[in-house]
Design a protein around this motif. Structure first.
Motif, short mmCIF file in Angstrom:
data_model
loop_
_atom_site.label_atom_id
_atom_site.label_comp_id
_atom_site.label_asym_id
_atom_site.label_seq_id
_atom_site.Cartn_x
_atom_site.Cartn_y
_atom_site.Cartn_z
N THR A 1 27.31 41.62 50.09
CA THR A 1 28.09 42.82 50.40
C THR A 1 27.40 43.70 51.44
O THR A 1 28.05 44.56 52.04
CB THR A 1 28.35 43.64 49.13
N TYR B 1 34.38 50.67 49.25
CA TYR B 1 34.76 49.37 48.70
C TYR B 1 34.40 49.33 47.22
O TYR B 1 33.24 49.53 46.86
CB TYR B 1 34.05 48.24 49.44
N GLN C 1 35.48 37.36 45.80
CA GLN C 1 34.33 36.47 45.86
C GLN C 1 34.76 35.04 45.56
O GLN C 1 35.54 34.80 44.64
CB GLN C 1 33.27 36.87 44.83
N TYR D 1 31.87 36.78 50.25
CA TYR D 1 32.55 38.03 49.92
C TYR D 1 33.50 38.37 51.07
O TYR D 1 33.19 38.10 52.23
CB TYR D 1 31.54 39.17 49.74
N GLU E 1 42.41 39.21 37.69
CA GLU E 1 42.18 40.25 38.68
C GLU E 1 40.70 40.63 38.72
O GLU E 1 40.06 40.79 37.68
CB GLU E 1 43.03 41.49 38.36
N ASN E 2 40.19 40.74 39.93
CA ASN E 2 38.80 41.13 40.18
C ASN E 2 37.80 40.16 39.56
O ASN E 2 36.68 40.54 39.21
CB ASN E 2 38.54 42.56 39.68
N GLN F 1 40.27 48.11 46.79
CA GLN F 1 40.23 48.19 45.34
C GLN F 1 40.27 46.82 44.66
O GLN F 1 39.25 46.21 44.47
CB GLN F 1 41.39 49.08 44.84
N ASP F 2 41.46 46.33 44.33
CA ASP F 2 41.57 45.15 43.48
C ASP F 2 41.98 43.90 44.26
O ASP F 2 42.56 43.99 45.35
CB ASP F 2 42.58 45.42 42.36
N TYR F 3 41.73 42.74 43.66
CA TYR F 3 42.07 41.47 44.30
C TYR F 3 42.36 40.42 43.25
O TYR F 3 42.03 40.56 42.07
CB TYR F 3 40.93 40.99 45.21
N ARG G 1 36.22 41.37 52.88
CA ARG G 1 36.61 42.78 52.94
C ARG G 1 37.61 42.98 54.07
O ARG G 1 37.62 42.24 55.06
CB ARG G 1 35.39 43.67 53.16
N ASN H 1 35.84 46.67 44.93
CA ASN H 1 35.74 45.24 44.60
C ASN H 1 35.84 44.41 45.87
O ASN H 1 36.61 44.74 46.77
CB ASN H 1 36.86 44.83 43.65
N TYR H 2 35.07 43.34 45.91
CA TYR H 2 35.12 42.38 47.01
C TYR H 2 35.61 41.04 46.47
O TYR H 2 35.00 40.52 45.51
CB TYR H 2 33.74 42.16 47.62
#
Length: 201
Positions: free
Chosen positions: A68, A163, A168, A149, A27-28, A7-9, A151, A165-166
């Motif tokens: 991706t 997936y 980046q 990217y 975030e993201n 999800q989020d990063y 994961r 969000n990746y």
């Protein structure tokens, strides 16, 4: 059936501590400026649905790619020659359980990881919750001016179910600058001996 969704990063500057403090973007939101030997932290979370994920059930790996769609490569071990590799911070113990959740959507603290594979998830994640991991990555020889990217996958390399969000990051443009010089009298040897003038003169 357990369904796992990345999800989020959020990107953080690396620090020799379990919890990073300086975020590099929201975030993201992607970040940039990676250069050879620079080190970063990625906080990212995974949502569990359909069934609960029991504690100590799964290990994970972090992978990278320039799109991706892949192809995906495992982040290299500490000291490896991969474009992206793990990094050993002196104080935090690899695999330690994080003590602070930094992502607004996270529910459960999971582990701090310096290289693949992760320890088995230290805490259970109930259906509908999101577990948060902390990964340390180092740019060893990322291609110039290229977006990468990241994961998470299961420890055996199986991708997660989906997936959203990746993380980046874009590497810096490689630049070259001609700097100093000095003139020498020629000699029949690899290394000249007699300089004709001072440096840059």
């Amino acid at each position: 059936l357990i369904t796992l969704t990345q999800q989020d990063y959020r990107w953080y500057a690396n620090i020799n501590a379990l919890n990073p403090t300086t975020s590099l973007a929201g975030e993201n939101v992607a970040t940039s400026g990676a250069s050879m030997l620079s080190v970063f932290r990625i906080r990212m979370n995974m949502e569990v649905t359909d069934s609960n994920l029991s504690a100590a059930l799964l290990t994970f790996k972090l992978q990278y790619a320039t799109g991706t769609g892949g192809p995906w490569s495992d982040v290299g071990a500490i000291g490896a020659t991969a474009a992206w590799r793990g990094f050993d911070n002196a104080t935090p113990v690899d695999g330690a359980t994080i003590t602070s959740l930094l992502l607004s959507t996270s529910s459960v603290a999971e582990s701090y990881e310096e290289q693949n594979p992760s320890v088995a998830n230290p805490n259970a994640i109930n259906a509908g919750q999101r577990g948060e991991w902390d990964w340390v990555v180092q740019d060893f020889k990322a291609a110039s001016n290229t977006t990468y990217y990241f994961r998470m996958v299961k420890g055996d390399g199986t991708p997660l179910d989906s997936y959203i969000n990746y993380p980046q990051i874009t590497s810096a443009l490689l630049t070259f600058t001609q700097e100093d010089y000095r003139w020498y009298s020629n000699t029949n040897a690899i290394t000249p001996v007699t300089s004709i003038s001072p440096e840059n003169t």
